[in-house]
Design a protein around this motif. Structure first.
Motif, PDB file in Angstrom:
ATOM      1  N   TYR A 115       0.910  -0.830  -0.154  1.00 28.27           N
ATOM      2  CA  TYR A 115      -0.329   0.075  -0.066  1.00 28.27           C
ATOM      3  C   TYR A 115       1.038   1.248  -0.018  1.00 28.27           C
ATOM      4  N   TYR A 116       2.027   1.428   0.705  1.00 24.33           N
ATOM      5  CA  TYR A 116       2.507   2.755   1.073  1.00 24.33           C
ATOM      6  C   TYR A 116       3.584   2.960  -0.336  1.00 24.33           C
ATOM      7  N   GLN A 117       3.819   1.973  -0.571  1.00 27.01           N
ATOM      8  CA  GLN A 117       4.627   1.869  -2.165  1.00 27.01           C
ATOM      9  C   GLN A 117       4.390   1.081  -2.734  1.00 27.01           C
ATOM     10  N   HIS A 118       3.081   1.489  -3.383  1.00 25.93           N
ATOM     11  CA  HIS A 118       2.022   0.849  -4.173  1.00 25.93           C
ATOM     12  C   HIS A 118       2.650  -0.067  -4.656  1.00 25.93           C
ATOM     13  N   LEU A 119       2.863  -1.453  -4.418  1.00 27.22           N
ATOM     14  CA  LEU A 119       3.266  -2.224  -5.480  1.00 27.22           C
ATOM     15  C   LEU A 119       1.761  -2.647  -5.893  1.00 27.22           C
ATOM     16  N   ARG A 120       0.745  -2.271  -5.215  1.00 26.27           N
ATOM     17  CA  ARG A 120      -0.233  -3.083  -5.427  1.00 26.27           C
ATOM     18  C   ARG A 120      -0.662  -2.884  -7.320  1.00 26.27           C
ATOM     19  N   ASP A 121       0.014  -1.326  -7.302  1.00 22.09           N
ATOM     20  CA  ASP A 121      -0.926  -0.974  -8.464  1.00 22.09           C
ATOM     21  C   ASP A 121       0.197  -1.023 -10.016  1.00 22.09           C
ATOM     22  N   GLU A 122       1.433  -1.190  -9.502  1.00 26.06           N
ATOM     23  CA  GLU A 122       2.300  -2.061 -10.574  1.00 26.06           C
ATOM     24  C   GLU A 122       2.461  -3.078 -11.052  1.00 26.06           C
ATOM     25  N   PRO A 123       2.774  -3.661 -12.737  1.00 30.05           N
ATOM     26  CA  PRO A 123       2.994  -4.424 -12.842  1.00 30.05           C
ATOM     27  C   PRO A 123       3.826  -5.710 -12.084  1.00 30.05           C
ATOM     28  N   ARG A 124       3.180  -6.683 -12.573  1.00 33.28           N
ATOM     29  CA  ARG A 124       3.715  -7.915 -11.913  1.00 33.28           C
ATOM     30  C   ARG A 124       4.946  -8.292 -11.848  1.00 33.28           C
ATOM     31  N   SER A 125       5.658  -8.164 -13.268  1.00 32.08           N
ATOM     32  CA  SER A 125       6.506  -8.041 -12.900  1.00 32.08           C
ATOM     33  C   SER A 125       7.432  -7.548 -12.073  1.00 32.08           C
ATOM     34  N   ILE A 126       7.748  -5.809 -11.671  1.00 33.36           N
ATOM     35  CA  ILE A 126       7.674  -5.785 -10.769  1.00 33.36           C
ATOM     36  C   ILE A 126       7.783  -6.124  -9.571  1.00 33.36           C
ATOM     37  N   THR A 127       6.606  -7.013  -9.044  1.00 33.78           N
ATOM     38  CA  THR A 127       6.212  -7.644  -7.848  1.00 33.78           C
ATOM     39  C   THR A 127       7.207  -8.490  -7.788  1.00 33.78           C
ATOM     40  N   TYR A 128       7.111  -9.432  -8.140  1.00 38.68           N
ATOM     41  CA  TYR A 128       8.427 -10.255  -9.035  1.00 38.68           C
ATOM     42  C   TYR A 128       9.677 -10.781  -8.563  1.00 38.68           C
ATOM     43  N   MET A 129       9.925  -9.066  -9.009  1.00 38.01           N
ATOM     44  CA  MET A 129      11.256  -8.894  -9.068  1.00 38.01           C
ATOM     45  C   MET A 129      11.100  -8.570  -7.452  1.00 38.01           C
ATOM     46  N   MET A 130      10.939  -7.744  -6.749  1.00 38.44           N
ATOM     47  CA  MET A 130      11.685  -7.475  -4.922  1.00 38.44           C
ATOM     48  C   MET A 130      10.902  -8.739  -4.750  1.00 38.44           C
ATOM     49  N   LEU A 131       9.818  -9.617  -5.285  1.00 30.58           N
ATOM     50  CA  LEU A 131       9.818 -10.969  -4.218  1.00 30.58           C
ATOM     51  C   LEU A 131      11.559 -11.764  -4.316  1.00 30.58           C
ATOM     52  N   VAL A 132      12.074 -12.075  -5.276  1.00 27.85           N
ATOM     53  CA  VAL A 132      13.409 -12.168  -5.515  1.00 27.85           C
ATOM     54  C   VAL A 132      14.191 -12.032  -4.381  1.00 27.85           C
ATOM     55  N   ALA A 133      14.227 -10.249  -4.277  1.00 24.98           N
ATOM     56  CA  ALA A 133      15.255  -9.579  -3.794  1.00 24.98           C
ATOM     57  C   ALA A 133      14.724 -10.284  -2.859  1.00 24.98           C
ATOM     58  N   PHE A 149      13.404 -13.110  -1.339  1.00 23.99           N
ATOM     59  CA  PHE A 149      14.225 -14.098  -1.033  1.00 23.99           C
ATOM     60  C   PHE A 149      15.579 -14.077  -1.521  1.00 23.99           C
ATOM     61  N   MET A 150      16.597 -13.597  -1.728  1.00 25.41           N
ATOM     62  CA  MET A 150      17.796 -13.225  -2.053  1.00 25.41           C
ATOM     63  C   MET A 150      18.232 -13.026  -0.190  1.00 25.41           C
ATOM     64  N   VAL A 151      17.988 -12.102   0.701  1.00 23.15           N
ATOM     65  CA  VAL A 151      17.875 -11.643   1.082  1.00 23.15           C
ATOM     66  C   VAL A 151      17.662 -12.168   2.746  1.00 23.15           C
ATOM     67  N   PHE A 152      16.530 -13.149   2.333  1.00 19.79           N
ATOM     68  CA  PHE A 152      16.930 -14.645   3.154  1.00 19.79           C
ATOM     69  C   PHE A 152      17.685 -14.605   3.048  1.00 19.79           C
ATOM     70  N   LEU A 153      17.957 -15.664   2.105  1.00 17.86           N
ATOM     71  CA  LEU A 153      19.545 -17.018   1.803  1.00 17.86           C
ATOM     72  C   LEU A 153      20.407 -15.732   2.506  1.00 17.86           C
ATOM     73  N   LEU A 154      20.888 -15.323   2.032  1.00 18.67           N
ATOM     74  CA  LEU A 154      21.832 -13.814   2.643  1.00 18.67           C
ATOM     75  C   LEU A 154      22.145 -14.266   3.809  1.00 18.67           C
ATOM     76  N   THR A 155      20.315 -13.726   4.970  1.00 10.36           N
ATOM     77  CA  THR A 155      21.013 -13.873   6.015  1.00 10.36           C
ATOM     78  C   THR A 155      20.901 -15.200   7.284  1.00 10.36           C
ATOM     79  N   VAL A 156      20.320 -16.128   6.626  1.00 10.70           N
ATOM     80  CA  VAL A 156      20.122 -17.448   6.407  1.00 10.70           C
ATOM     81  C   VAL A 156      22.367 -18.114   6.395  1.00 10.70           C
TER      82      VAL A 156
END
Length: 88
Positions: A54-72, A74-81
């Motif tokens: 809502y505050y970063q307006h990802l709901r209104d963005e194309p799905r490709s940007i949302t998928y890119m954010m999800l990959v990012a 996930f990568m932060v999660f892997l780095l933390t682990v």
């Protein structure tokens, strides 16, 4: 774009989730430490999704940007682990 009512509702939900995270550790006779940590992580994920959606307006963005954010995320999660594994 969402209206003021939506932003106010999201703000109240975020405030309630933040209070819930506080209560997990204050009500130690009800929640064990492990339950409080797991509950805090779950609430933090929900809060992050609400803020990003809502505050970063990802709901209104194309799905490709949302998928890119999800990959990012996930990568932060892997780095933390990996960092947690190397500390032990």
């Amino acid at each position: 774009m969402a209206d003021v009512r939506t932003y106010t509702l999201i703000y109240v939900v975020l405030l309630a989730l933040g209070t819930g995270k506080f209560l997990f550790f204050e009500l130690d006779q009800i929640f064990s430490e492990q339950m409080a940590i797991i509950g805090t992580i779950i609430l933090a994920v929900v809060k992050s999704l609400l803020i990003a959606g809502y505050y970063q307006h990802l709901r209104d963005e194309p799905r490709s940007i949302t998928y890119m954010m999800l990959v990012a995320v996930f990568m932060v999660f892997l780095l933390t682990v990996a960092a947690g594994y190397s500390i032990q």
